[in-house]
Design a protein around this motif. Structure first.
Motif, PDB file in Angstrom:
ATOM      1  N   CYS A 212      32.954  17.238  12.196  1.00 12.99           N
ATOM      2  CA  CYS A 212      32.106  16.708  12.753  1.00 12.99           C
ATOM      3  C   CYS A 212      30.496  16.768  13.227  1.00 12.99           C
ATOM      4  O   CYS A 212      29.678  16.793  12.462  1.00 12.99           O
ATOM      5  CB  CYS A 212      31.922  15.604  13.651  1.00 12.99           C
ATOM      6  SG  CYS A 212      33.446  14.352  13.693  1.00 12.99           S
TER       7      CYS A 212
ATOM      8  N   VAL B   6      42.298   1.180  10.649  1.00 10.76           N
ATOM      9  CA  VAL B   6      42.871   2.126  11.820  1.00 10.76           C
ATOM     10  C   VAL B   6      44.020   1.647  11.947  1.00 10.76           C
ATOM     11  O   VAL B   6      45.469   1.606  12.350  1.00 10.76           O
ATOM     12  CB  VAL B   6      41.837   1.888  13.118  1.00 10.76           C
ATOM     13  CG1 VAL B   6      42.422   1.609  14.432  1.00 10.76           C
ATOM     14  CG2 VAL B   6      40.713   2.887  13.123  1.00 10.76           C
TER      15      VAL B   6
ATOM     16  N   ILE C 137      43.949   6.586  23.264  1.00 13.77           N
ATOM     17  CA  ILE C 137      43.642   6.607  21.723  1.00 13.77           C
ATOM     18  C   ILE C 137      43.127   5.214  21.036  1.00 13.77           C
ATOM     19  O   ILE C 137      42.019   5.290  21.209  1.00 13.77           O
ATOM     20  CB  ILE C 137      44.463   7.562  21.631  1.00 13.77           C
ATOM     21  CG1 ILE C 137      44.179   8.911  21.805  1.00 13.77           C
ATOM     22  CG2 ILE C 137      43.907   8.352  19.879  1.00 13.77           C
ATOM     23  CD1 ILE C 137      44.817  10.052  20.912  1.00 13.77           C
TER      24      ILE C 137
ATOM     25  N   LEU D 119      48.332  10.478  16.284  1.00 14.32           N
ATOM     26  CA  LEU D 119      47.825   9.696  17.093  1.00 14.32           C
ATOM     27  C   LEU D 119      46.741  10.421  17.343  1.00 14.32           C
ATOM     28  O   LEU D 119      45.333  10.136  17.259  1.00 14.32           O
ATOM     29  CB  LEU D 119      48.188   9.577  18.557  1.00 14.32           C
ATOM     30  CG  LEU D 119      48.858   7.905  18.072  1.00 14.32           C
ATOM     31  CD1 LEU D 119      49.671   8.133  19.509  1.00 14.32           C
ATOM     32  CD2 LEU D 119      48.113   6.628  18.634  1.00 14.32           C
ATOM     33  N   VAL D 120      46.956  11.879  17.559  1.00 11.10           N
ATOM     34  CA  VAL D 120      46.011  12.333  18.155  1.00 11.10           C
ATOM     35  C   VAL D 120      43.939  13.009  16.658  1.00 11.10           C
ATOM     36  O   VAL D 120      43.659  13.263  16.649  1.00 11.10           O
ATOM     37  CB  VAL D 120      45.593  14.299  18.822  1.00 11.10           C
ATOM     38  CG1 VAL D 120      44.670  14.433  19.357  1.00 11.10           C
ATOM     39  CG2 VAL D 120      46.545  13.806  19.849  1.00 11.10           C
TER      40      VAL D 120
ATOM     41  N   VAL E 151      42.376  10.055  15.311  1.00  8.30           N
ATOM     42  CA  VAL E 151      40.548  10.394  16.196  1.00  8.30           C
ATOM     43  C   VAL E 151      39.924  11.053  15.957  1.00  8.30           C
ATOM     44  O   VAL E 151      39.098  10.772  14.988  1.00  8.30           O
ATOM     45  CB  VAL E 151      41.213  10.486  17.341  1.00  8.30           C
ATOM     46  CG1 VAL E 151      40.078  11.174  18.141  1.00  8.30           C
ATOM     47  CG2 VAL E 151      41.833   9.642  18.377  1.00  8.30           C
ATOM     48  N   GLY E 152      40.565  12.337  14.200  1.00  4.21           N
ATOM     49  CA  GLY E 152      39.934  13.576  14.160  1.00  4.21           C
ATOM     50  C   GLY E 152      39.089  13.110  13.259  1.00  4.21           C
ATOM     51  O   GLY E 152      38.417  13.027  12.549  1.00  4.21           O
ATOM     52  N   VAL E 153      40.582  11.941  12.506  1.00  9.65           N
ATOM     53  CA  VAL E 153      40.118  11.143  11.472  1.00  9.65           C
ATOM     54  C   VAL E 153      38.909  10.084  11.338  1.00  9.65           C
ATOM     55  O   VAL E 153      37.044   9.862  10.484  1.00  9.65           O
ATOM     56  CB  VAL E 153      41.460  10.741  10.589  1.00  9.65           C
ATOM     57  CG1 VAL E 153      40.655   9.115   9.079  1.00  9.65           C
ATOM     58  CG2 VAL E 153      42.425  12.051   9.688  1.00  9.65           C
ATOM     59  N   LEU E 154      39.247   9.760  12.023  1.00 10.89           N
ATOM     60  CA  LEU E 154      37.919   8.478  12.680  1.00 10.89           C
ATOM     61  C   LEU E 154      36.380   9.033  12.609  1.00 10.89           C
ATOM     62  O   LEU E 154      35.769   8.978  12.394  1.00 10.89           O
ATOM     63  CB  LEU E 154      38.752   8.346  13.943  1.00 10.89           C
ATOM     64  CG  LEU E 154      37.884   6.681  14.174  1.00 10.89           C
ATOM     65  CD1 LEU E 154      37.956   5.293  13.227  1.00 10.89           C
ATOM     66  CD2 LEU E 154      37.880   5.833  15.407  1.00 10.89           C
ATOM     67  N   GLY E 155      36.663   9.936  13.494  1.00 13.06           N
ATOM     68  CA  GLY E 155      35.754  11.087  13.841  1.00 13.06           C
ATOM     69  C   GLY E 155      34.447  11.324  13.029  1.00 13.06           C
ATOM     70  O   GLY E 155      33.636  11.476  12.259  1.00 13.06           O
ATOM     71  N   VAL E 156      35.453  12.155  11.505  1.00 12.50           N
ATOM     72  CA  VAL E 156      34.191  12.611  10.591  1.00 12.50           C
ATOM     73  C   VAL E 156      34.046  11.433   9.826  1.00 12.50           C
ATOM     74  O   VAL E 156      33.620  10.755   8.750  1.00 12.50           O
ATOM     75  CB  VAL E 156      35.885  13.507   9.496  1.00 12.50           C
ATOM     76  CG1 VAL E 156      35.251  13.883   8.555  1.00 12.50           C
ATOM     77  CG2 VAL E 156      35.893  14.562  10.819  1.00 12.50           C
TER      78      VAL E 156
ATOM     79  N   ILE F  53      34.099  15.310  19.065  1.00 11.69           N
ATOM     80  CA  ILE F  53      33.713  14.627  18.368  1.00 11.69           C
ATOM     81  C   ILE F  53      32.492  13.187  18.836  1.00 11.69           C
ATOM     82  O   ILE F  53      31.377  13.166  17.900  1.00 11.69           O
ATOM     83  CB  ILE F  53      34.956  13.381  18.070  1.00 11.69           C
ATOM     84  CG1 ILE F  53      35.490  15.070  16.786  1.00 11.69           C
ATOM     85  CG2 ILE F  53      34.865  12.489  17.279  1.00 11.69           C
ATOM     86  CD1 ILE F  53      37.075  14.551  17.002  1.00 11.69           C
TER      87      ILE F  53
ATOM     88  N   LEU G 285      34.727   5.427  20.114  1.00 17.11           N
ATOM     89  CA  LEU G 285      33.608   6.718  19.295  1.00 17.11           C
ATOM     90  C   LEU G 285      33.266   5.347  18.561  1.00 17.11           C
ATOM     91  O   LEU G 285      31.945   5.223  17.752  1.00 17.11           O
ATOM     92  CB  LEU G 285      34.531   7.168  18.093  1.00 17.11           C
ATOM     93  CG  LEU G 285      34.530   7.435  19.065  1.00 17.11           C
ATOM     94  CD1 LEU G 285      36.055   8.778  18.270  1.00 17.11           C
ATOM     95  CD2 LEU G 285      33.686   9.096  19.307  1.00 17.11           C
TER      96      LEU G 285
ATOM     97  N   ALA H  64      38.834  18.936  12.850  1.00 14.79           N
ATOM     98  CA  ALA H  64      37.656  17.626  12.732  1.00 14.79           C
ATOM     99  C   ALA H  64      36.531  17.921  13.292  1.00 14.79           C
ATOM    100  O   ALA H  64      35.589  16.691  12.685  1.00 14.79           O
ATOM    101  CB  ALA H  64      38.567  16.709  12.908  1.00 14.79           C
TER     102      ALA H  64
END
Lengths: 176, 146, 161
Positions: free
Chosen positions: A167, B39, A59, B87-88, B91-96, C152, A67, A163
Motif C-alpha cells: 500500500c 468483500v 474488521i 480475515l486479517v 483487510v490487506g487485500v482490500l487495502g492494496v 494501510i 477504509l 500488504a
C-alpha cells in the motif's frame, strides 16, 4: 446451532448483500456492507466460533467500512457507471452456471453440523484433548494458532506486513 | 423431509452469497462496486469454512473443567484459526485494492470501466504510451520543467 | 471526457475526510472519549487469548482502531503527523522480527523452530513454557497487526491526497 435462527439470518443477509450491490450511492453501499458483515458475525457466533465473530465485527463492520469510506470521500461518491448492453446478461448467465455447478458440487458434502463428518476425525481431536496438558491453555483456537501451527501464523503475519508495505509503495511512490 | 431441507439450506445460502459476490465483481462497471462484491465473496468463503467446523451437540472450543476434554464436546477449532488469519489478510487485500483504485482515480478521474478504457484509447491515439512506468517518467519530466 | 490522461489531476481541496461538517461535534467528542478505552480493550483482548475469544489478531486490530478513530474525527491533527505510515510499518516489521527471534530462541538450546518448551527458564514445566511462549507470540502478533492496519489506513486516506 439453532436452525431457525440461522435460516432467519441468511434470509436477512441475502437481500442485504443485494442491496449493497444495487445502491447507487457508494457511501450508502458501504454502510449496508457493514451491516451485512455484522450479520455474518452473528452467524459466526451462532456456529460456536466466538473468536472469528469478534474479529469479523472489528474488521468487517469496522475497519473495512472505514477504509472504503476514507477512499470514497477522497474520490467520487456516486456510482454513475452506465448499465445495460451485453454487460447485464453475459455475467448473469455465467454466474447462474457457477451457482448451478456449486450447488451440484455441494450435494456430496456431509450434512451441516454432522459430528461424523470426515473433517472432525483426523487431527483436531488431538488438539482439543492435548491443549490443556501441552500448553495449559483452555482456548484451543489460541493454542493451535500460536503453538501447534505457529509456523503458519508466522507466514500470515509476513503476508499482512507485505500488504501494508505494498500500500505504502503504491501510493507514496508518486506523492513524493 | 424438513430435516433434509435444514441440512442443506446452509450450503444453499453460502452458494447464493458466493454467486452474488461473483456477479458484483463481473457485472458492475464501477470499480468500487467491484470491491464491494469482492468483500461479499470473501465473507461467503469464510462462512463456508466456519459452517464446516460446526458439530451438532458441541460447544465453543474453550475447554471447561465441568465438560471434560472429550473431543465430541467441542466444535472443530482448526477452521476457526484458518479464518481468523484469513480475515486479517482480507483487510490487506482490500487495502492494496483501494491503493490501486486511488491511483486509477488520480489518473483518470473516474471509477467507470468504460470511461477508463476510452481514456486509455485516447492516450494511445495521442501518441502517449500506456505503459505505466514510461508515463510516470514523462510526468516527472514535466514536473521538473514547470 | 475531456481529460486527456497523462498529467495527473489535482484532487479538489474540499475532498478528503473533511467534507462539509462531516466530523460533527458529536463524532469528535465520542471518538476522543472512546479511543483510549478501545485501545485498552484491545490490549486486554490480546493478552486474554488464553481463556476467551481473542488473541493477537483481534486485539491488534482493536489497538489500531483507537488512533484510526482519532484520525477520522480530527483530520490533519497531531495524531496523523505523529504516526506516519512508514514509522508504523517499521514498528510492525519489528514485531515480525521479534516473532522470528522467538522462533529462533529454542534452536539455541537444541529444540525445533518455534518449539517454546526447549528454552530452559528456571524450573518451569514444559507446558508452562509453552503457555508463556503463546503469550509472547500473541503480543508480538498484536504489534505487527496493529502497525499494519494503521499503515494501510494511513496510505489510503493520507497518501491518496
Amino acid at each position: 446451532m439453532i436452525w431457525p435462527l440461522e435460516l432467519v439470518i441468511f434470509a436477512i443477509m441475502i437481500p442485504t448483500a443485494l442491496l449493497a450491490l444495487w445502491l447507487r450511492d457508494l457511501l450508502g453501499s458501504v454502510a449496508v456492507l457493514a451491516a451485512y458483515s455484522l450479520f455474518v458475525a452473528l452467524l459466526f457466533a451462532g456456529m460456536a466460533a466466538p473468536d472469528v465473530a469478534l474479529v469479523e465485527v472489528v474488521i468487517g463492520a469496522g475497519v473495512t467500512g472505514l477504509l472504503l469510506v476514507g477512499a470514497i470521500l477522497l474520490t467520487a461518491r456516486g456510482d454513475d457507471a452506465s448499465e445495460g448492453g451485453t454487460s447485464r446478461w453475459v455475467p448473469g448467465v455465467l454466474v447462474a452456471g457457477f451457482l448451478a455447478l456449486m450447488l451440484f458440487g455441494s450435494v456430496d458434502l456431509p450434512d451441516y453440523a454432522d459430528p461424523e463428518a470426515p473433517g472432525h476425525q483426523r487431527i483436531s481431536p488431538d488438539y482439543i484433548e492435548g491443549s490443556l496438558d501441552d500448553t495449559e491453555t483452555p482456548n484451543v483456537v489460541t493454542s493451535v494458532l500460536a503453538d501447534y501451527r505457529s509456523f503458519d501464523t508466522l507466514g500470515e503475519t509476513l503476508v499482512i506486513i507485505t500488504a501494508g508495505l505494498a500500500c505504502l509503495v503504491i501510493l507514496l511512490r508518486e506523492a513524493r | 423431509m424438513a430435516d433434509v431441507l435444514f441440512d442443506r439450506s446452509v450450503y444453499v445460502g453460502v452458494m447464493v452469497l458466493l454467486a452474488i459476490g461473483l456477479y458484483g465483481m463481473l457485472a458492475k462497471r464501477n470499480l468500487a462496486k467491484k470491491l464491494v462484491g469482492m468483500v461479499i465473496f470473501q465473507t461467503a468463503i469464510y462462512l463456508f469454512f466456519i459452517q464446516g467446523a460446526a458439530q451438532m451437540g458441541a460447544t465453543v472450543p474453550v475447554i471447561e473443567q465441568d465438560l471434560g476434554v472429550d473431543a465430541d464436546t467441542y466444535v472443530n477449532p482448526l477452521p476457526h484459526l484458518l479464518i481468523l488469519t484469513a480475515l486479517v489478510v482480507g483487510v490487506g487485500v482490500l487495502g492494496v485494492a483501494l491503493s490501486f483504485l486511488l491511483r486509477i482515480y488520480r489518473r483518470h478521474g473516474t471509477f467507470d470501466e468504460d470511461r477508463i478504457a476510452a481514456d486509455l484509447a485516447a492516450e494511445e491515439i495521442e501518441g502517449h504510451t500506456v505503459d505505466d512506468h514510461d508515463a510516470d517518467d514523462h510526468d516527472d519530466a514535466e514536473e521538473a520543467r514547470s | 471526457m475531456a481529460h486527456g490522461g497523462a498529467p495527473e489531476r489535482e484532487l479538489p481541496a474540499e475532498r478528503g475526510l473533511l467534507v462539509g461538517a462531516f466530523p460533527s461535534e458529536v463524532v469528535r467528542v465520542i471518538a476522543s472519549l472512546l479511543a483510549p478505552f478501545v485501545m485498552l480493550f484491545g490490549l486486554y483482548v490480546t493478552a486474554h487469548g488464553h481463556y476467551g475469544p481473542g488473541g493477537g489478531f483481534g486485539g491488534g486490530v482493536l489497538i489500531a482502531v483507537g488512533p484510526v478513530m482519532l484520525k477520522v474525527a480530527y483530520p490533519g491533527a497531531a495524531v496523523a503527523r505523529r504516526l506516519p505510515g512508514g514509522l508504523v510499518l517499521a514498528v510492525a516489521l519489528l514485531g515480525f522480527g521479534a516473532f522470528v527471534l522467538i522462533g529462533l530462541a529454542p534452536m539455541l538450546f537444541g529444540g525445533a523452530f518455534l518449539d517454546y518448551a526447549a528454552v530452559p527458564i528456571g524450573e518451569l514445566a514444559a507446558s508452562r513454557l509453552r503457555y508463556l511462549g503463546i503469550l509472547a507470540v500473541e503480543l508480538v502478533i498484536g504489534i505487527a497487526v496493529a502497525g499494519t492496519i494503521l499503515a494501510i489506513f494511513d496510505a489510503v486516506t493520507e497518501g491518496g491526497s
